[in-house]
Every structure is written in structure tokens, then in C-alpha cells.
Scaffold this motif. Structure first.
Motif, PDB file in Angstrom:
ATOM      1  N   LEU A  49      82.335  35.677  96.735  1.00  0.00           N
ATOM      2  CA  LEU A  49      83.394  35.683  97.866  1.00  0.00           C
ATOM      3  C   LEU A  49      83.352  34.183  98.700  1.00  0.00           C
ATOM      4  O   LEU A  49      82.169  33.644  98.649  1.00  0.00           O
ATOM      5  CB  LEU A  49      83.202  36.770  99.043  1.00  0.00           C
ATOM      6  CG  LEU A  49      83.262  38.119  98.333  1.00  0.00           C
ATOM      7  CD1 LEU A  49      83.066  39.165  99.214  1.00  0.00           C
ATOM      8  CD2 LEU A  49      84.788  38.572  97.925  1.00  0.00           C
ATOM      9  N   GLU A  50      84.283  33.945  99.204  1.00  0.00           N
ATOM     10  CA  GLU A  50      84.180  32.649 100.029  1.00  0.00           C
ATOM     11  C   GLU A  50      83.960  33.010 101.353  1.00  0.00           C
ATOM     12  O   GLU A  50      84.929  33.683 101.873  1.00  0.00           O
ATOM     13  CB  GLU A  50      85.526  31.829  99.801  1.00  0.00           C
ATOM     14  CG  GLU A  50      85.372  30.330 100.426  1.00  0.00           C
ATOM     15  CD  GLU A  50      84.311  29.464  99.885  1.00  0.00           C
ATOM     16  OE1 GLU A  50      83.705  28.585 100.475  1.00  0.00           O
ATOM     17  OE2 GLU A  50      83.773  29.788  98.514  1.00  0.00           O
ATOM     18  N   PRO A  51      82.959  32.720 102.127  1.00  0.00           N
ATOM     19  CA  PRO A  51      82.687  33.036 103.461  1.00  0.00           C
ATOM     20  C   PRO A  51      83.594  32.290 104.574  1.00  0.00           C
ATOM     21  O   PRO A  51      84.115  30.968 104.337  1.00  0.00           O
ATOM     22  CB  PRO A  51      81.326  32.477 103.663  1.00  0.00           C
ATOM     23  CG  PRO A  51      80.909  31.373 102.890  1.00  0.00           C
ATOM     24  CD  PRO A  51      81.768  31.781 101.604  1.00  0.00           C
ATOM     25  N   ALA A  52      84.144  32.627 105.457  1.00  0.00           N
ATOM     26  CA  ALA A  52      84.844  32.286 106.529  1.00  0.00           C
ATOM     27  C   ALA A  52      83.840  31.261 107.316  1.00  0.00           C
ATOM     28  O   ALA A  52      82.665  31.394 107.376  1.00  0.00           O
ATOM     29  CB  ALA A  52      85.486  33.139 107.465  1.00  0.00           C
ATOM     30  N   ASP A  53      84.500  30.335 107.823  1.00  0.00           N
ATOM     31  CA  ASP A  53      83.766  29.259 108.898  1.00  0.00           C
ATOM     32  C   ASP A  53      83.086  30.182 110.114  1.00  0.00           C
ATOM     33  O   ASP A  53      83.768  30.970 110.539  1.00  0.00           O
ATOM     34  CB  ASP A  53      84.745  28.420 109.359  1.00  0.00           C
ATOM     35  CG  ASP A  53      85.138  27.258 108.194  1.00  0.00           C
ATOM     36  OD1 ASP A  53      84.564  27.085 107.230  1.00  0.00           O
ATOM     37  OD2 ASP A  53      86.235  26.694 108.379  1.00  0.00           O
ATOM     38  N   PRO A  54      82.059  29.611 110.287  1.00  0.00           N
ATOM     39  CA  PRO A  54      81.480  30.305 111.779  1.00  0.00           C
ATOM     40  C   PRO A  54      82.350  30.219 112.988  1.00  0.00           C
ATOM     41  O   PRO A  54      83.064  29.087 113.040  1.00  0.00           O
ATOM     42  CB  PRO A  54      79.970  29.498 111.738  1.00  0.00           C
ATOM     43  CG  PRO A  54      80.369  28.251 110.935  1.00  0.00           C
ATOM     44  CD  PRO A  54      81.160  28.504 109.938  1.00  0.00           C
ATOM     45  N   VAL A  55      82.197  30.982 113.616  1.00  0.00           N
ATOM     46  CA  VAL A  55      82.761  30.891 115.067  1.00  0.00           C
ATOM     47  C   VAL A  55      81.608  30.341 116.126  1.00  0.00           C
ATOM     48  O   VAL A  55      81.000  31.244 116.162  1.00  0.00           O
ATOM     49  CB  VAL A  55      83.309  32.377 115.668  1.00  0.00           C
ATOM     50  CG1 VAL A  55      83.967  32.275 117.220  1.00  0.00           C
ATOM     51  CG2 VAL A  55      84.434  32.774 114.443  1.00  0.00           C
ATOM     52  N   ARG A  56      81.706  29.337 116.477  1.00  0.00           N
ATOM     53  CA  ARG A  56      80.671  28.598 117.211  1.00  0.00           C
ATOM     54  C   ARG A  56      80.644  29.113 118.642  1.00  0.00           C
ATOM     55  O   ARG A  56      81.513  28.227 119.233  1.00  0.00           O
ATOM     56  CB  ARG A  56      80.612  27.240 116.966  1.00  0.00           C
ATOM     57  CG  ARG A  56      80.505  26.877 115.449  1.00  0.00           C
ATOM     58  CD  ARG A  56      80.514  25.391 115.222  1.00  0.00           C
ATOM     59  NE  ARG A  56      80.860  24.902 113.726  1.00  0.00           N
ATOM     60  CZ  ARG A  56      79.357  24.775 113.247  1.00  0.00           C
ATOM     61  NH1 ARG A  56      78.252  24.691 113.734  1.00  0.00           N
ATOM     62  NH2 ARG A  56      79.276  24.556 111.729  1.00  0.00           N
ATOM     63  N   VAL A  57      79.703  29.934 118.818  1.00  0.00           N
ATOM     64  CA  VAL A  57      79.892  30.283 120.435  1.00  0.00           C
ATOM     65  C   VAL A  57      78.252  30.392 120.688  1.00  0.00           C
ATOM     66  O   VAL A  57      77.483  30.477 119.981  1.00  0.00           O
ATOM     67  CB  VAL A  57      80.372  31.499 120.556  1.00  0.00           C
ATOM     68  CG1 VAL A  57      82.023  31.574 120.334  1.00  0.00           C
ATOM     69  CG2 VAL A  57      79.682  32.733 119.981  1.00  0.00           C
ATOM     70  N   ALA A  58      77.880  30.008 122.040  1.00  0.00           N
ATOM     71  CA  ALA A  58      76.571  30.033 122.629  1.00  0.00           C
ATOM     72  C   ALA A  58      76.137  31.612 122.404  1.00  0.00           C
ATOM     73  O   ALA A  58      76.905  32.579 122.430  1.00  0.00           O
ATOM     74  CB  ALA A  58      76.439  29.562 123.856  1.00  0.00           C
ATOM     75  N   PRO A  59      74.671  31.998 122.333  1.00  0.00           N
ATOM     76  CA  PRO A  59      74.202  33.200 122.166  1.00  0.00           C
ATOM     77  C   PRO A  59      74.001  34.129 123.300  1.00  0.00           C
ATOM     78  O   PRO A  59      73.093  34.539 123.709  1.00  0.00           O
ATOM     79  CB  PRO A  59      73.041  33.235 121.195  1.00  0.00           C
ATOM     80  CG  PRO A  59      72.511  31.697 121.933  1.00  0.00           C
ATOM     81  CD  PRO A  59      73.680  30.869 122.181  1.00  0.00           C
ATOM     82  N   SER A  60      75.073  34.250 124.193  1.00  0.00           N
ATOM     83  CA  SER A  60      75.022  34.740 125.400  1.00  0.00           C
ATOM     84  C   SER A  60      75.794  36.013 125.789  1.00  0.00           C
ATOM     85  O   SER A  60      77.003  35.836 124.964  1.00  0.00           O
ATOM     86  CB  SER A  60      75.013  33.606 126.847  1.00  0.00           C
ATOM     87  OG  SER A  60      76.501  33.294 126.835  1.00  0.00           O
ATOM     88  N   GLU A  61      75.606  36.632 126.639  1.00  0.00           N
ATOM     89  CA  GLU A  61      76.578  37.868 127.089  1.00  0.00           C
ATOM     90  C   GLU A  61      78.074  37.330 127.331  1.00  0.00           C
ATOM     91  O   GLU A  61      78.933  37.889 126.972  1.00  0.00           O
ATOM     92  CB  GLU A  61      75.960  38.719 128.027  1.00  0.00           C
ATOM     93  CG  GLU A  61      76.847  40.029 128.476  1.00  0.00           C
ATOM     94  CD  GLU A  61      76.292  40.779 129.665  1.00  0.00           C
ATOM     95  OE1 GLU A  61      76.907  41.496 130.154  1.00  0.00           O
ATOM     96  OE2 GLU A  61      75.021  40.293 130.028  1.00  0.00           O
ATOM     97  N   PHE A 120      81.027  35.195 110.840  1.00  0.00           N
ATOM     98  CA  PHE A 120      79.571  34.793 111.764  1.00  0.00           C
ATOM     99  C   PHE A 120      79.820  34.492 112.980  1.00  0.00           C
ATOM    100  O   PHE A 120      80.381  33.446 113.276  1.00  0.00           O
ATOM    101  CB  PHE A 120      78.935  33.858 110.689  1.00  0.00           C
ATOM    102  CG  PHE A 120      77.456  33.518 111.464  1.00  0.00           C
ATOM    103  CD1 PHE A 120      76.295  34.454 110.931  1.00  0.00           C
ATOM    104  CD2 PHE A 120      77.197  32.570 112.256  1.00  0.00           C
ATOM    105  CE1 PHE A 120      75.087  34.287 111.657  1.00  0.00           C
ATOM    106  CE2 PHE A 120      76.245  32.250 112.759  1.00  0.00           C
ATOM    107  CZ  PHE A 120      74.972  33.041 112.302  1.00  0.00           C
ATOM    108  N   VAL A 121      79.502  35.256 114.035  1.00  0.00           N
ATOM    109  CA  VAL A 121      79.580  34.652 115.445  1.00  0.00           C
ATOM    110  C   VAL A 121      78.370  33.992 116.138  1.00  0.00           C
ATOM    111  O   VAL A 121      77.497  34.789 116.349  1.00  0.00           O
ATOM    112  CB  VAL A 121      80.088  35.907 116.304  1.00  0.00           C
ATOM    113  CG1 VAL A 121      80.407  35.388 117.776  1.00  0.00           C
ATOM    114  CG2 VAL A 121      81.336  36.506 115.566  1.00  0.00           C
ATOM    115  N   GLY A 122      78.437  32.881 116.060  1.00  0.00           N
ATOM    116  CA  GLY A 122      77.164  32.174 116.520  1.00  0.00           C
ATOM    117  C   GLY A 122      77.072  30.654 115.971  1.00  0.00           C
ATOM    118  O   GLY A 122      77.998  30.448 115.120  1.00  0.00           O
TER     119      GLY A 122
END
Length: 340
Positions: free
Chosen positions: A217-229, A191-193
Motif C-alpha cells: 500500500l502507498e501511505p498518505a502524507d503525514p498531517v503535520r500538527v504539533a503534539p498537543s491537545e 499519520f497525525v503528527g
């Protein structure tokens, strides 16, 4: 004849422009200049005045008068920024409905303000009601401040005491989207966000987690990035360097998904062969890129229109709803997920 004394500006709590001036140790003229925002005032003095305003809970008379007489002339809208397709569509829907209701729109961009509380206090003197995007860029303290001054509707956020909310459905559609990707046989989905950036992204991540657990299934930790290009491009470059391992990406919005997909393709990676990429919003570009972007369509313009309409109803005296109004969303399957 004795000179007529200027009438103090009073809030229901009893705070006046005089008590603010006394607390800050300045003249009432200085307080007025700070609150109007046009004149040059030393930064230290300005901060003293704004601190006194906050401590005393002072609202200028203009704001109270506007609320009392219900002029029905203007709505305020507080957004983090205008970059990206989401904010533009939201503003279009809000402004179009406000125009139908004979309302003008006064816009404040939180990201460009060094003192957001002062900016929203100023906004409250010019409008009858205010809509605010539910985002980490706009703190809860600002929403509470507005609530004490004018009717408030939070967009893509949560209702609270004295605050209504309008939103698009997120959790179940995110669950369906993530489940669709997993059912393609992908087992390292990221999950990217940032789930902490607002209630909508939080619920999208919750749907991502739920889809994994539905399948044991066990989800991966989110990849914490801002929602911009720019943040999507930066993440894609880290992915290409091997800093993340994934066979699919569920992005918090289309802006991230499209920038990531383009960067990967420019580097010779196959989407969806090497990596599936899906997004959220269904912006116009999503249907024209190749492969077409699998995403979730949310009615962004309708959401803006709903917020403007609800503000008008509240200013017109309709009672609070006591719950959020939620618009439906829809999974849109194209080919970036692996479908043909």
C-alpha cells in the motif's frame, strides 16, 4: 601595596571576560551582569555581549571549575515545556533517580526562553551535566554548545560526537501498530503528527510507512500538527468539516489521539465505527476512556531515570558508550482500533 588585579575568567580556547568586553565594546562589569542574568541591562547591549560570547566561544570560569572538580551536586534538564503527561512523567523519573544519587535538578524550559543559548550557558554554570530532550524546540546548535561545556545526554534523540542518547524504541512498534490498524481493513489511514518535530516522531512515521509498504500500500502524507491537545482538537474540527478524508488515524502521541477522539465523539461520530483512532505513550487516561485507546506503551519515567543515571556515570568518569541506550516499547490493544 599595589591593588591585586582580578583574575580573568578563562576558557581553554583563551577567550576571557576581557576579550568578550573588548569585542562587545562594553565594560567587564557589564559582561558579568549579562551573564549572571539578574541585573537590568539594555537589550541592545545584552545582545552585543551574547554575540561576542558566541563568536569567541567563551565559557565563564564557574562552568569550567564545576566540570573540573566534579562536585556531583546537580544535573540540568532542558525540556520544551511541561504541558501534557509526557513531560511530567519524564521529569518525575529524572528527578527521582537524581535524588537517589544525591543530585538536585535544575530545569530550563526552552519554550519560555527568548534566548535559549543564553539560558543554557547560565545553566552550565550551575550543574555538572545536562540532559536535553531531542526536539525541534531545542536546536542542534544548543546541544553542540552544551557539549562543549558539560557532559550531555539527549533524551529521545540521537547520539553524536561528544553526546550520548537514551531513547525508547519507536520504529518497530509503530510498524506493528500501523499494521494492526491496516489489518482491520482500514485503507485511508492518516499519520497525525510532525515527523520533523524530533527523532521519536520521525521513527513512528517511518514505522507507519513501512507497515503500508509491507502490504503493498502507498501511505498518505503525514498531517503535520504539533503534539498537543489544542492541535488535536483543531485537526478534528478540520476533519469534521471535510478537509481530510480518513477511516483511521494513527496519532503521534496519546494527547493528540484523546483530544481528537473526544472531539469526534462530541460531534456524534462513532469511534471506531466511523473512524479508528490509535495513539502512543499509554498515558493513564488511555485505559479509562470509552472506547479504550489502542496505543503503544513506552516507559517514560524509566527513560527519565536512565538519563539521570547516565549523567551521573559520565560525571563520575565512566567512558562514553558510543551508542544510544534504547528501552523497549509494547503495543497495547484496546478497542479504539476496532477490536472487541
Amino acid at each position: 601595596m599595589a591593588k591585586q588585579q582580578a583574575s580573568p575568567e578563562v576558557k581553554a580556547s583563551g577567550a576571557t571576560i576581557y576579550s568578550v568586553a573588548e569585542r562587545a565594546g562594553v565594560s567587564i562589569a557589564t559582561v558579568s551582569r549579562v551573564l549572571k542574568g539578574g541585573a537590568v541591562v539594555a537589550e541592545t547591549t545584552r545582545q552585543k555581549v551574547l554575540t561576542a560570547v558566541d563568536e569567541l566561544g567563551y565559557v565563564p570560569l564557574g562552568a569550567a571549575r564545576s566540570l573540573a572538580v566534579r562536585h556531583h551536586e546537580a544535573h540540568g534538564l532542558v525540556l520544551p515545556e511541561l504541558a501534557g503527561p509526557y513531560y511530567a512523567e519524564l521529569l518525575m523519573g529524572f528527578e527521582a533517580r537524581a535524588a537517589e544519587l544525591a543530585q538536585s535538578v535544575v530545569l530550563v524550559l526552552a519554550g519560555s526562553r527568548t534566548d535559549l543559548p543564553a539560558a543554557v550557558r547560565q545553566l552550565a554554570t550551575r550543574v555538572d551535566a545536562i540532559a536535553v530532550l531531542g526536539s525541534s524546540a531545542i536546536p542542534d546548535s544548543v546541544v553542540r554548545l552544551l557539549r562543549d561545556m558539560k557532559p550531555v545526554v539527549v533524551i529521545a534523540g540521537e547520539a553524536g560526537v561528544g553526546v550520548e542518547a537514551v531513547a525508547a524504541e519507536n520504529l518497530e512498534s509503530a510498524r506493528e501498530l500501523a499494521g494492526h490498524v491496516l489489518d482491520h481493513g482500514r485503507r485511508r489511514v492518516l499519520f497525525v503528527g510532525d515527523p520533523d518535530s524530533g527523532p521519536d516522531h520521525r521513527d513512528r512515521h517511518a514505522g507507519f510507512v513501512a507497515a503500508h509498504r509491507d502490504r503493498g500500500l502507498e501511505p498518505a502524507d503525514p498531517v503535520r500538527v504539533a503534539p498537543s491537545e489544542a492541535d488535536g482538537t483543531a485537526f478534528a474540527r478540520r476533519l469534521l468539516r471535510g478537509e481530510h478524508e480518513a477511516d483511521a488515524l494513527m496519532c503521534a502521541n496519546d494527547e493528540l489521539a484523546l483530544s481528537i477522539m473526544t472531539t469526534l465523539q462530541d460531534a456524534g461520530r462513532d469511534v471506531p465505527g466511523d473512524l479508528a483512532v490509535v495513539g502512543w505513550d499509554d498515558v493513564m487516561t488511555a485505559r479509562y476512556v470509552r472506547p479504550g485507546l489502542t496505543t503503544v506503551r513506552q516507559p517514560v519515567q524509566e527513560l527519565g531515570a536512565l538519563a539521570a543515571n547516565r549523567l551521573h556515570e559520565l560525571v563520575s568518569g565512566e567512558p562514553p558508550l558510543g551508542h544510544a541506550q534504547t528501552l523497549p516499547t509494547q503495543l497495547v490493544v484496546r478497542s479504539s482500533c476496532g477490536c472487541t
